[in-house]
Design a protein around this motif. Structure first.
Motif, PDB file in Angstrom:
ATOM      1  N   GLN A 160      19.081  15.278  58.565  1.00  0.00           N
ATOM      2  CA  GLN A 160      18.407  14.747  59.753  1.00  0.00           C
ATOM      3  C   GLN A 160      18.789  13.283  59.975  1.00  0.00           C
ATOM      4  OE1 GLN A 160      16.872  16.595  61.852  1.00  0.00           O
ATOM      5  NE2 GLN A 160      15.796  15.169  63.178  1.00  0.00           N
ATOM      6  N   SER A 161      18.930  12.530  58.895  1.00  0.00           N
ATOM      7  CA  SER A 161      19.349  11.128  59.024  1.00  0.00           C
ATOM      8  C   SER A 161      20.752  11.033  59.615  1.00  0.00           C
ATOM      9  CB  SER A 161      19.333  10.429  57.659  1.00  0.00           C
ATOM     10  OG  SER A 161      18.011  10.349  57.177  1.00  0.00           O
ATOM     11  N   ALA A 162      21.608  11.945  59.198  1.00  0.00           N
ATOM     12  CA  ALA A 162      22.973  11.948  59.744  1.00  0.00           C
ATOM     13  C   ALA A 162      22.952  12.220  61.239  1.00  0.00           C
ATOM     14  CB  ALA A 162      23.821  12.992  59.019  1.00  0.00           C
ATOM     15  N   LYS A 163      22.063  13.096  61.632  1.00  0.00           N
ATOM     16  CA  LYS A 163      21.927  13.419  63.060  1.00  0.00           C
ATOM     17  C   LYS A 163      21.463  12.184  63.829  1.00  0.00           C
ATOM     18  CE  LYS A 163      19.457  16.829  65.839  1.00  0.00           C
ATOM     19  NZ  LYS A 163      20.498  17.722  66.335  1.00  0.00           N
ATOM     20  N   LEU A 200      21.716   9.063  62.880  1.00  0.00           N
ATOM     21  CA  LEU A 200      22.746   8.027  62.798  1.00  0.00           C
ATOM     22  C   LEU A 200      23.836   8.276  63.836  1.00  0.00           C
ATOM     23  CD1 LEU A 200      23.948   5.575  61.296  1.00  0.00           C
ATOM     24  CD2 LEU A 200      25.049   7.192  59.741  1.00  0.00           C
TER      25      LEU A 200
END
Lengths: 262, 570
Positions: free
Chosen positions: B486-489, B491
């Motif tokens: 989710q953090s990658a999304k 970011l």
């Protein structure tokens, strides 16, 4: 009437119709056992609706959020009769210890986070704060107003919380962060076992499931190490801090890491 | 367009070049075909003003008093002008009349006049001066394709039908150029007519060996069963669809007036008066359309006048309304940008330069020519105009754009509507997306955004999946892996937003106001890895280059013509 050949034989009309009827009845039996709602949503054996799968595509009429990466925290506060007793809560009742834990938890939340609160207590089950921007004071006022009593509709409460977070997810097009915090001693009423909704959250949504628990063992669906976060009332602030340092990306490439990946 | 397309446009023969019998694979330069020699202009020649069947000419007719001869009290009359308007959709005939000075004026598109530049430059008297831009085509012209062609680059090696010497030649070559193709990468089937005959691109499109065609919108709708996918019934072609129209590509076909140099030099005052009158007519016509209910009688008279002159029937008023809607009037600010704003991405020089470069490649010209502008003092030309403010209008509804893009993303159909795309790359942990690093890419994005102003540009961020894959290999808890994903999304969305903001700021420094509502951001996270997907996870990169290739932001120009909700009402 000639219809078709099967192994060289001509099937007559009545046998074809009988086959179709048998297939239909079989389907209906299976559907009934798994409680498939033919309108599209999945219905649990207990008869309660589980929200449909997490979707990015916003439905008609949903107003999109300006800040798509907003953080969202939805708290389900168990104020049932058993929470009025002491137990794994020091000298305080579980409810009073929980209120303190929530004060500690909420003090660490980012100022622009969305907060929602649903309680079930002597006053019944109700959303006390819709998910949105609220001050910490407003949140704590609602928390402190809880009066222990009544049943423990844990599954119903968590399901409603998930619906609220999923609706917010549509408004944010799936971006952002979503945390569902359950404060409970885990003793659900009959037919309110939250196992199915917990599995749905873990398997099908980006919602982080956190629990502030009172003597909840690891056989409970709300306390699954590695899949949910669990803290006691005394360490509630750890829930906010955990995962803070998880990086989204690696900062270097190391080919050897994948040397044995097919 | 709500009018009876087929009946109306079969009345038109927009270009009739006698030498071109049906359809052929070569077209000779106009300089070799038109045999009329140049003659001097006399005092009365300046009274003849050609018009063609196009929405932009409704303003000309309105300015003349909604009739062929300038009426007393009309905008043209007040400028001291006296014209006889003559519809001349046959461009070859117009060229002959221009050379003989039956009229010193030429009415066509920049592309068509560019194709005739070699002919017109044979004699210094007839070198054209471009004096006024009426419109950009904004929905009246389209490229239709058969099944299997999903984007312009799929045209490579295919046969495309287009009318010779008409308004669609540079439309085709511009689309090819933006797809990284040259005219030599396709086979062109030239046709004599633009519509309404067996010698039109629509007719050629029905042959098995023709895979695409440049047509007017009524023919596009007929071929595609109303703008969807052709069923094969009636006039449609099975499997045919509109790849894009000038609703998306709304800064390619520029309709203009040109005038002979000798007449310009001798009667500059009259030519300037005409330009002023055309500007005032455009502005006042816009007001009339806005207030059509309260000015009902005048509005109906205007429609009837244009219907009579353009469509030979005063009753064809609905058709006139439809034609008007298919054109985006340049107006005062559009003319200033087109002729006098060097930083505007779609000036006369740029449009003509692109077109001529393609025509050289096609053998339609032997060298390139400057199409010079009149060089008006636009401050002076503002007199009599009430709205010359430069306030930018947002074309799209940002919420609806986000919704439509999100829907296409969820359905996996974003690629299908994609016309052109390109990527920029970044390093691990990079947060700076300034123009210093990406000038070339930003220049390209600005050009595409400006040319295809009716299309959405998605700015798509991606994240490196290595952190997630390492975590999975090291048996990180499910909770941690979920957080990484989710953090990658998030970011990747932040990256896309940074790129978008940098692009808008960069355009501003160049004096170009991009429409922010045209740019939609998407964050794919690790879900669209360049290394492909292995189940629900990205496949691991095998080399450092594969790892770096994932760290990218893609620009994609997406045609959204079918999604009416995204366009703000005008």
């Amino acid at each position: 009437m000639y219809l078709s050949h099967f192994n060289g034989e001509v099937m007559n009309k009545s046998k074809v119709i009988l086959s179709i009827v048998i297939l239909l009845v079989t389907f209906l039996i299976i559907a009934n056992r798994t409680q498939i709602d033919l309108s599209g949503s999945r219905v649990q054996a207990s008869g309660q609706n589980i929200p449909t799968a997490w979707q990015q595509e916003p439905q008609e009429g949903v107003e999109l959020e300006e800040n798509k990466t907003a953080k969202n925290y939805y708290i389900v506060f168990d104020g049932s009769g058993s929470m009025g007793d002491a137990g794994c809560s020091g000298n305080l009742s579980k409810a009073e210890a929980a209120k303190g834990a929530l004060e500690s938890f909420s003090s660490l939340l980012p100022g622009d986070a969305h907060i929602g609160l649903l309680t079930f207590d002597a006053r019944g089950i109700r959303e006390r704060l819709p998910l949105g921007l609220h001050s910490k004071e407003e949140f704590m006022d609602k928390v402190r107003a809880l009066i222990p009593g009544g049943e423990t509709p844990l599954n119903t409460a968590i399901s409603r919380a998930v619906e609220s977070l999923e609706f917010q997810g549509q408004k944010q097009l799936g971006y952002g962060e979503y945390t569902l915090l359950v404060v409970t001693d885990g003793e659900a009423s009959t037919n309110e076992d939250p196992r199915s909704i917990v599995e749905y959250i873990l398997e099908s949504t980006p919602i982080k499931l956190q629990t502030i628990g009172f003597c909840i063992g690891q056989s409970h669906s709300l306390n699954q190490p590695g899949r949910t976060s669990y803290q006691t009332a005394q360490s509630a602030d750890q829930l906010v801090k955990e995962l803070e340092n998880v990086l989204a990306e690696a900062d270097s490439f190391d080919q050897s890491t994948f040397s044995r990946v097919p | 367009m709500k009018f009876c397309h087929r009946l109306t446009f079969t009345l038109l023969v927009l270009v009739n070049v006698p030498f071109l019998s049906y359809a052929q694979d070569l077209a000779a330069p106009l300089a070799q075909i038109i045999k009329t020699t140049a003659q001097d202009c006399n005092a009365t020649n300046g009274m003849n003003l050609p018009i063609i069947t196009w929405g932009g000419d409704v303003a000309t007719i309105y300015g003349n008093g909604s009739q062929a001869n300038t009426s007393k009290g009309s905008i043209f009359d007040k400028q001291g002008l006296g014209f006889k308007l003559t519809r001349q959709d046959d461009f070859a005939k117009q060229l002959s009349e221009y050379l003989s000075c039956h009229s010193p004026y030429l009415r066509g598109t920049v592309g068509m006049i560019s194709m005739a530049a070699e002919l017109l430059n044979k004699d210094p008297r007839t070198v054209p001066k471009i004096i006024y831009q009426l419109t950009w085509s904004a929905g009246g012209d389209a490229m239709i394709v058969k099944e299997g062609i999903r984007s312009p680059k799929d045209l490579k090696g295919k046969t495309v039908a287009v009318q010779a010497y008409g308004p669609h030649v540079d439309y085709l070559t511009k689309i090819l150029a933006d797809a990284g193709l040259s005219p030599k990468d396709v086979k062109i089937r030239w046709t004599k007519d633009i519509t309404g005959s067996d010698a039109s691109p629509l007719s050629a499109f029905k042959s098995l060996d023709v895979q695409a065609a440049m047509v007017i919108m009524p023919d596009a709708l007929a071929a595609t069963s109303g703008g969807t996918v052709g069923t094969g019934a009636e006039d449609s072609v099975k499997g045919a669809s509109i790849l894009l129209s000038t609703k998306s590509a709304n800064k390619i076909i520029a309709d203009v007036y040109a005038v002979r140099s000798d007449y310009f030099n001798k009667e500059k005052g009259k030519v300037e008066a005409l330009t002023r009158a055309l500007l005032q007519s455009e502005e006042q016509l816009k007001e009339l359309f806005k207030n059509k209910e309260s000015r009902r009688s005048e509005y109906q008279q205007m429609l009837a006048g244009s219907a009579e002159l353009l469509l030979d029937s005063a009753q064809a008023t609905k058709d006139v309304e439809g034609m008007y809607a298919d054109a985006e009037f340049a107006g005062f600010n559009g003319n200033v940008n087109f002729f006098a704003n060097a930083s505007f991405p779609r000036t006369l020089d740029k449009v003509s330069g692109e077109a001529q470069s393609a025509f050289l490649s096609l053998g339609l010209l032997s060298r390139d020519f400057d199409l010079s502008a009149a060089g008006w003092n636009y401050e002076k030309l503002q007199d009599g105009l009430s709205n010359t403010s430069k306030a930018e209008v947002q074309r799209f509804d940002p919420s609806e754009v986000a919704r439509v893009v999100s829907k296409k993303q969820a359905q996996g159909t974003l690629d299908q509507g994609g016309l052109f795309s390109f990527e920029i790359f970044f390093k691990p942990n990079q947060n700076d997306f300034s123009a210093e690093l990406y000038k070339d890419a930003f220049d390209k994005a600005i050009k595409l955004a400006s040319t295809y102003g009716g299309a959405i540009i998605t700015v798509e961020g991606h994240s490196d999946p290595l952190g997630y894959l390492k975590g999975k290999k090291q048996n990180n808890p499910e909770l941690v892996l979920k957080q990484i994903r989710q953090s990658a999304k998030n970011l990747s969305l932040s990256r896309a937003n940074s790129v978008r903001d940098s692009l808008l700021a960069y355009a501003q420094t160049k004096g170009i106001n991009l429409d922010p509502s045209q740019l939609a951001v998407i964050g794919y996270g690790i879900d669209k890895s360049k290394t492909g997907m292995c189940g629900s996870d990205p496949c691991a990169p095998k080399t450092e280059q594969e790892w770096l290739d994932n760290m990218r932001v893609e620009f994609r120009i997406v045609q959204v013509e079918a999604e009416s909700s995204v366009f703000k009402p005008l």
